[in-house]
Scaffold this motif. Structure first.
Motif, PDB file in Angstrom:
ATOM      1  N   TRP A   1      51.381   9.671  31.800  1.00 22.18           N
ATOM      2  CA  TRP A   1      51.169   9.051  30.587  1.00 22.18           C
ATOM      3  C   TRP A   1      52.579   9.085  29.879  1.00 22.18           C
ATOM      4  O   TRP A   1      52.415   8.646  28.692  1.00 22.18           O
ATOM      5  CB  TRP A   1      50.241   9.809  29.826  1.00 22.18           C
ATOM      6  CG  TRP A   1      48.887   9.696  30.316  1.00 22.18           C
ATOM      7  CD1 TRP A   1      47.988  10.552  31.157  1.00 22.18           C
ATOM      8  CD2 TRP A   1      47.939   8.599  30.201  1.00 22.18           C
ATOM      9  NE1 TRP A   1      46.654  10.076  31.376  1.00 22.18           N
ATOM     10  CE2 TRP A   1      46.551   8.845  30.745  1.00 22.18           C
ATOM     11  CE3 TRP A   1      48.259   7.174  29.498  1.00 22.18           C
ATOM     12  CZ2 TRP A   1      45.777   7.813  30.715  1.00 22.18           C
ATOM     13  CZ3 TRP A   1      47.098   6.542  29.478  1.00 22.18           C
ATOM     14  CH2 TRP A   1      46.023   6.830  30.111  1.00 22.18           C
TER      15      TRP A   1
ATOM     16  N   HIS B   1      42.586   8.259  32.566  1.00 24.45           N
ATOM     17  CA  HIS B   1      42.494   7.403  33.989  1.00 24.45           C
ATOM     18  C   HIS B   1      41.732   7.948  34.922  1.00 24.45           C
ATOM     19  O   HIS B   1      41.898   9.116  35.240  1.00 24.45           O
ATOM     20  CB  HIS B   1      43.879   7.287  34.210  1.00 24.45           C
ATOM     21  CG  HIS B   1      44.142   6.552  35.563  1.00 24.45           C
ATOM     22  ND1 HIS B   1      45.045   7.539  36.439  1.00 24.45           N
ATOM     23  CD2 HIS B   1      44.041   5.561  36.246  1.00 24.45           C
ATOM     24  CE1 HIS B   1      44.962   6.935  37.578  1.00 24.45           C
ATOM     25  NE2 HIS B   1      44.333   5.333  37.409  1.00 24.45           N
ATOM     26  N   SER B   2      40.968   7.332  35.636  1.00 25.10           N
ATOM     27  CA  SER B   2      40.219   7.707  36.589  1.00 25.10           C
ATOM     28  C   SER B   2      39.559   8.968  36.414  1.00 25.10           C
ATOM     29  O   SER B   2      38.723   9.015  35.740  1.00 25.10           O
ATOM     30  CB  SER B   2      41.324   7.643  38.009  1.00 25.10           C
ATOM     31  OG  SER B   2      40.623   8.107  39.244  1.00 25.10           O
TER      32      SER B   2
ATOM     33  N   VAL C   1      40.490   3.921  31.688  1.00 22.12           N
ATOM     34  CA  VAL C   1      41.401   3.272  32.540  1.00 22.12           C
ATOM     35  C   VAL C   1      40.842   3.431  34.099  1.00 22.12           C
ATOM     36  O   VAL C   1      41.123   4.554  34.502  1.00 22.12           O
ATOM     37  CB  VAL C   1      42.659   3.361  32.452  1.00 22.12           C
ATOM     38  CG1 VAL C   1      43.521   2.588  33.245  1.00 22.12           C
ATOM     39  CG2 VAL C   1      42.935   3.346  30.989  1.00 22.12           C
TER      40      VAL C   1
END
Length: 132
Positions: A36, A93-94, A120
């Motif tokens: 990130w 994310h994921s 995301v």
């Protein structure tokens, strides 16, 4: 800095910037908080990034403790330690997105502070039937 999870596992946390809103970013499987970094640099806000248990600079753990529910509890511990009050924006994310969704179920009082959520490339379930 390290933040202890509910089961005392040290979680590596990075907090940068200032502002009335805290953005908390959770990475995906096999990644770490550096994923990130470009996003964090682009935001004009207080940004918190952390390494999930068993990832990056957080402590190695028994894989049996790496459940989505445990990751949600870890996320709640990170937020309690570094952003105990005020509005939040959560990004995942994921696997990090799955942890955020589980946070909403397991810790609704924390999730209620979210002014925005970005998920995301994640899923809410049904992955067991899929293979590569």
């Amino acid at each position: 800095m390290d933040v202890p999870a509910a089961d005392a596992i040290p979680l590596h946390v990075e907090a940068d910037g200032t502002g009335p809103v805290t953005v908390v970013l959770a990475h995906g499987w096999t990644l770490d908080a550096t994923t990130w970094a470009p996003v964090a640099r682009a935001l004009d806000a207080r940004v918190v990034r952390y390494d999930h248990r068993g990832h990056g600079r957080s402590a190695a753990v028994d894989p049996a403790t790496m459940t989505i529910d445990q990751l949600a509890d870890d996320l709640a511990a990170v937020i309690a330690a570094v952003a105990p009050e005020g509005p939040l924006v959560l990004g995942g994310h994921s696997m990090g997105g799955m942890a955020i969704m589980a946070l909403a179920q397991r810790h609704p009082e924390v999730a209620a502070r979210a002014q925005g959520i970005a998920l995301v490339a994640t899923a809410a379930g049904g992955l067991a039937g899929h293979t590569l």
